[in-house]
Scaffold this motif. Structure first.
Motif, PDB file in Angstrom:
ATOM      1  N   GLY A 124      -5.462  -1.541   3.808  1.00 46.02           N
ATOM      2  CA  GLY A 124      -6.304  -0.655   3.010  1.00 46.02           C
ATOM      3  C   GLY A 124      -7.706  -0.476   3.571  1.00 46.02           C
ATOM      4  O   GLY A 124      -8.572   0.083   2.921  1.00 46.02           O
ATOM      5  N   CYS A 131      -8.426   1.465   5.995  1.00 47.76           N
ATOM      6  CA  CYS A 131      -8.086   2.560   6.903  1.00 47.76           C
ATOM      7  C   CYS A 131      -9.316   3.234   7.471  1.00 47.76           C
ATOM      8  O   CYS A 131      -9.291   3.785   8.558  1.00 47.76           O
ATOM      9  N   TYR A 139      -2.783   2.670  13.299  1.00 49.65           N
ATOM     10  CA  TYR A 139      -1.868   2.967  14.402  1.00 49.65           C
ATOM     11  C   TYR A 139      -2.365   4.172  15.195  1.00 49.65           C
ATOM     12  O   TYR A 139      -2.396   4.155  16.423  1.00 49.65           O
ATOM     13  N   VAL A 140      -2.798   5.197  14.467  1.00 52.09           N
ATOM     14  CA  VAL A 140      -3.312   6.399  15.123  1.00 52.09           C
ATOM     15  C   VAL A 140      -4.540   6.050  15.976  1.00 52.09           C
ATOM     16  O   VAL A 140      -4.791   6.637  17.015  1.00 52.09           O
ATOM     17  N   LYS A 141      -5.295   5.055  15.508  1.00 53.11           N
ATOM     18  CA  LYS A 141      -6.511   4.672  16.217  1.00 53.11           C
ATOM     19  C   LYS A 141      -6.266   3.571  17.244  1.00 53.11           C
ATOM     20  O   LYS A 141      -7.210   2.959  17.735  1.00 53.11           O
ATOM     21  N   MET A 154      -1.160  -2.634  11.030  1.00 54.56           N
ATOM     22  CA  MET A 154      -0.342  -1.641  11.713  1.00 54.56           C
ATOM     23  C   MET A 154      -0.057  -0.456  10.787  1.00 54.56           C
ATOM     24  O   MET A 154       0.960   0.206  10.915  1.00 54.56           O
ATOM     25  N   GLY A 155      -0.954  -0.226   9.827  1.00 50.95           N
ATOM     26  CA  GLY A 155      -0.818   0.943   8.960  1.00 50.95           C
ATOM     27  C   GLY A 155      -1.044   2.207   9.772  1.00 50.95           C
ATOM     28  O   GLY A 155      -1.525   2.151  10.908  1.00 50.95           O
ATOM     29  N   THR A 156      -0.728   3.356   9.158  1.00 53.22           N
ATOM     30  CA  THR A 156      -0.788   4.609   9.916  1.00 53.22           C
ATOM     31  C   THR A 156      -2.178   4.891  10.472  1.00 53.22           C
ATOM     32  O   THR A 156      -2.339   5.265  11.631  1.00 53.22           O
ATOM     33  N   GLY A 157      -3.193   4.704   9.631  1.00 56.33           N
ATOM     34  CA  GLY A 157      -4.552   4.992  10.048  1.00 56.33           C
ATOM     35  C   GLY A 157      -4.914   4.174  11.271  1.00 56.33           C
ATOM     36  O   GLY A 157      -5.466   4.687  12.255  1.00 56.33           O
ATOM     37  N   ARG A 194       1.250  -4.360   7.110  1.00 57.49           N
ATOM     38  CA  ARG A 194       1.671  -2.988   6.850  1.00 57.49           C
ATOM     39  C   ARG A 194       0.477  -2.065   6.701  1.00 57.49           C
ATOM     40  O   ARG A 194       0.402  -1.000   7.235  1.00 57.49           O
ATOM     41  N   CYS A 195      -0.461  -2.456   5.895  1.00 57.54           N
ATOM     42  CA  CYS A 195      -1.689  -1.698   5.713  1.00 57.54           C
ATOM     43  C   CYS A 195      -2.568  -2.568   4.848  1.00 57.54           C
ATOM     44  O   CYS A 195      -2.149  -3.019   3.797  1.00 57.54           O
TER      45      CYS A 195
END
Lengths: 553, 169
Positions: free
Chosen positions: B133, B135, B96-98, B91-94, B130-131
């Motif tokens: 890595g 991404c 999440y955006v995708k 559920m990291g930002t990268g 969280r992430c």
């Protein structure tokens, strides 16, 4: 080991490598590995053996080549050709081996002249994707540990610190504190026992620069730490690495053992009295441990909770001793600076931001991956030239830098230079180097809510502004995204954000409101739309599903 | 002379305790090794239970409250036994955006549990990371340690269904 002995190893290794007329480098960093590059490597090795070419063609597992979007990546030398997306398929890989001297297979070929590769300037990543990260001889052949032994035998501690000051290097972990200044503080701090700690707790979601460096060139980081230890007078070092990066941890441990065996770490380094031991310490999934005092508490085996500064770790850090703490990328810059000089480094980049920076390009962008570019490049070049633009012809909306501590930068600033000061002037930060590109389908309220959810969850709970403030900020955003917000909520968001920023104890809280304040500043109309029309134009928020929205209430 | 604490008897004859003891010894029973020792326990047993926390506390001469405090403070440590299979959704930002939010929804639909829970039959644990890595391969999901790059909701659902239906992989 002396400098002469080291050079002897390097020379021998280079001779050894010269006997190969062809080299096939296969990326076995985590990104390509999850696309089964380990199998690609094995098949290529077998194919080479089948042809009896093992004495002229070297197939080697190397670190990250950067263009993750095109993994698994393979690079063939001496032709400098890249192969992209090679499947672990025997027929195809056999054709690759057959074509080593001819033109590369057109359907998988990737020119090294594409802007993604051609526009980069590599210092930190210069050996990534070139050397075998699990063989120290390979690293030594390209010059590893030479600057360290040179420092020990030919330079005083103060000369080393002065060289770093001259380079103008600033911390690459997020804060951007001048590295040389930090070193000189620790060097001058009184105390028998001093420590060097490497922050490899890459917590920013959407960032994997440090992971790639650790997986691809661990010796570079160890050497940087050892030089730092020599300069500040430390004898013990720790690498605080995320437990979520098992491959990086494994390769670090291998690298430490190899360096110890050759006498490049441990006691009597370079046949001098200088000793430096390094241990890996695993993090355990707490974002706040990227903050230096929290990280130190975690290395001590305690809960990673920050404490007020001063005293700064430079005077009282690990076990109350003077402690130098730098990020992975910062340490990875040290050896090249000492090899080529501080003036050389200072000639790259902008006036106030020297050198290069590694960025992770992720999100709605064609060339996802890692790049290293000189400071001062424009955001437009990063996104459209190196990054190859936005997929499916969609429109660029914003780029988010600096992780949960950063902000969203809209289109009107695309021509801005990427350096510490410019990014700060538009309400974001350089941060550790994550760049998340968002296209027109992104909802900025949703993005702000995502980050507040993150910081709320990761707040350690020690200080009230952060613990309560992030929860309240998140609650307000939740309300707005559900279509139940009021116009005055926007003022409350701004006021509360400013309060948290000014009063929180550590960097996590002080920067937590950034994603909210920057989106409010540049995308206020989206917030207003969620409130007045109770709808999310991008369909990301809960309000777009509520009966109120569909009924147009 | 520095006095070393005497060894604490192992909780049982389970061989995995030897691994834990080895880590404790390697660090000289120092309190600063607490997190390292907890990592070994979790690696060996899959989670941290009351017995192991007590054992670690007495071996390192730390109050149980402090050990419990550290074990619950860090996300990486789990006090509940994991399911037979684990599915981690980044559920990291990268990611999440995708669209990793949709992946999570899809999993919750078939597994009927939310992130951080295990199905009642103990077959599947669902974890939000969280992430991780990865991404550049977003959205990423990890099935028993194997990364599924550019995961799609249907593919993810299928894998979960396979785990739930049979014991086969």
């Amino acid at each position: 080991m002396t400098l002469d002995e080291l050079q002897e190893i390097a020379e021998k290794e280079r001779e050894e490598q010269k006997k190969y007329t062809h080299r096939v480098n296969v990326s076995v960093a985590a990104g390509c590995l999850s696309l089964h590059s380990d199998q690609v490597l094995k098949i290529l090795e077998t194919e080479v053996q089948k042809r009896g070419m093992e004495n002229t063609c070297k197939v080697k597992g190397v670190g990250c080549m950067g263009l993750c979007a095109a993994g698994p990546l393979v690079r063939c030398e001496p032709q400098h050709t890249y192969y992209r997306g090679l499947p672990p398929n025997q027929e195809i890989l056999s054709a690759v081996v057959d074509n080593l001297d001819g033109a590369p297979l057109p359907e998988f070929a990737l020119s090294p002249d594409v802007p993604f590769f051609a526009e980069q300037q590599k210092i930190v990543l210069e050996n990534c994707g070139v050397i075998d990260p699990e063989r120290i001889e390979d690293a030594i052949a390209v010059g590893a540990y030479e600057p360290l032994l040179d420092c020990i035998s030919n330079r005083t501690k103060d000369e080393v610190v002065q060289e770093i000051i001259k380079s103008g290097l600033r911390g690459r972990g997020g804060g951007g504190y001048p590295t040389g200044l930090k070193w000189s503080m620790v060097a001058k701090a009184p105390g028998e026992q001093k420590y060097v700690i490497c922050n490899a707790d890459e917590g920013d979601p959407g960032a994997f620069m440090d992971r790639s460096v650790l997986e691809s060139d661990p010796h570079r980081v160890l050497e940087g730490m050892a030089i730092a230890a020599y300069a500040v007078g430390a004898s013990k070092g720790y690498i605080y690495c995320r437990a979520e990066y098992p491959l990086a941890v494994k390769r670090l441990k291998i690298a430490i053992k190899q360096a110890e065996r050759l006498g490049l770490l441990g006691k009597r380094i370079g046949d001098s009295d200088f000793e430096f031991e390094v241990e890996v310490r695993l993090g355990a999934g707490a974002f706040v441990c990227g903050e230096e005092t929290a990280l130190i508490a975690s290395v001590e085996g305690k809960r990673g909770v920050p404490r007020p500064r001063p005293p700064f770790p430079a005077y009282s850090g690990l076990n109350h001793c003077p402690t130098l703490l730098n990020n992975v990328e910062t340490f990875a810059n040290i050896a090249p600076i000492l090899r080529k000089g501080g003036d050389w480094f200072a000639s790259i980049g902008t006036e106030k931001s020297k050198g290069t920076k590694v960025f992770a390009l992720v999100g709605d962008i064609n060339n996802t991956g890692l790049i290293e570019v000189p400071m001062g490049i424009t955001l437009r070049d990063l996104v459209f030239k190196l990054g190859g633009g936005i997929p499916e012809g969609r429109k660029f909306k914003a780029v988010q830098t600096g992780g949960p501590s950063g902000g969203c930068i809209p289109e009107q600033f695309l021509d801005m230079s990427v350096d510490y000061a410019s990014l700060a002037s538009v309400g974001s930060i350089m941060g550790s180097g994550g760049m998340i590109v968002m296209d027109e389908t992104a909802c900025m309220v949703d993005v702000a809510k995502f980050f507040m959810d993150f910081t709320r969850d990761e707040s350690c709970g020690k200080c009230i502004p952060c613990r309560v403030g992030t929860t309240q900020l998140h609650g307000l955003l939740e309300r707005i995204s559900a279509g139940e917000g009021k116009m005055e909520d926007l003022d409350t968001l701004e006021r509360l954000g400013a309060m948290v920023q000014k009063t929180a104890l550590c960097g996590l809280g002080q920067t937590a409101p950034n994603p909210v304040s920057s989106t409010l500043r540049y995308f206020r109309e989206e917030y207003v739309q969620h409130i007045t029309e109770k709808t999310c134009a991008q369909g990301k928020c809960a309000c777009s599903n509520t009966p109120a929205a569909t009924a147009g209430e | 002379m520095q006095a070393y604490p005497e060894s604490v008897p192992l909780p049982s004859s389970d061989k995995r305790w030897k691994l834990v003891e080895a880590t404790i010894r390697r660090h000289g029973h120092k309190a600063s090794s607490l997190i390292e020792v907890l990592h070994t326990v979790q690696e060996s047993f899959g989670y941290l239970d009351c017995v192991s926390l007590r054992f670690v506390a007495s071996s390192l001469r730390l109050p149980l409250s402090e050990v419990y405090g550290v074990a619950t403070y860090y996300h990486y440590f789990s006090l509940k036994p994991p399911g037979q299979h684990t599915c981690v959704v980044c559920m990291g930002t990268g990611c999440y955006v995708k669209g990793s939010g949709n992946l999570m929804k899809a999993i919750e639909e078939v597994a009927h549990v939310t992130a951080g829970e295990t199905t009642p039959d103990g077959k599947v644990s669902v974890v939000a990371a969280r992430c991780i890595g990865s991404c550049s391969l977003s959205p990423a999901a990890v099935f028993d340690g194997e990364v599924m790059p550019k995961a799609q909701p249907e593919a993810v659902k299928d894998q979960i269904r396979r785990w739930l239906d049979h014991d086969a992989r």
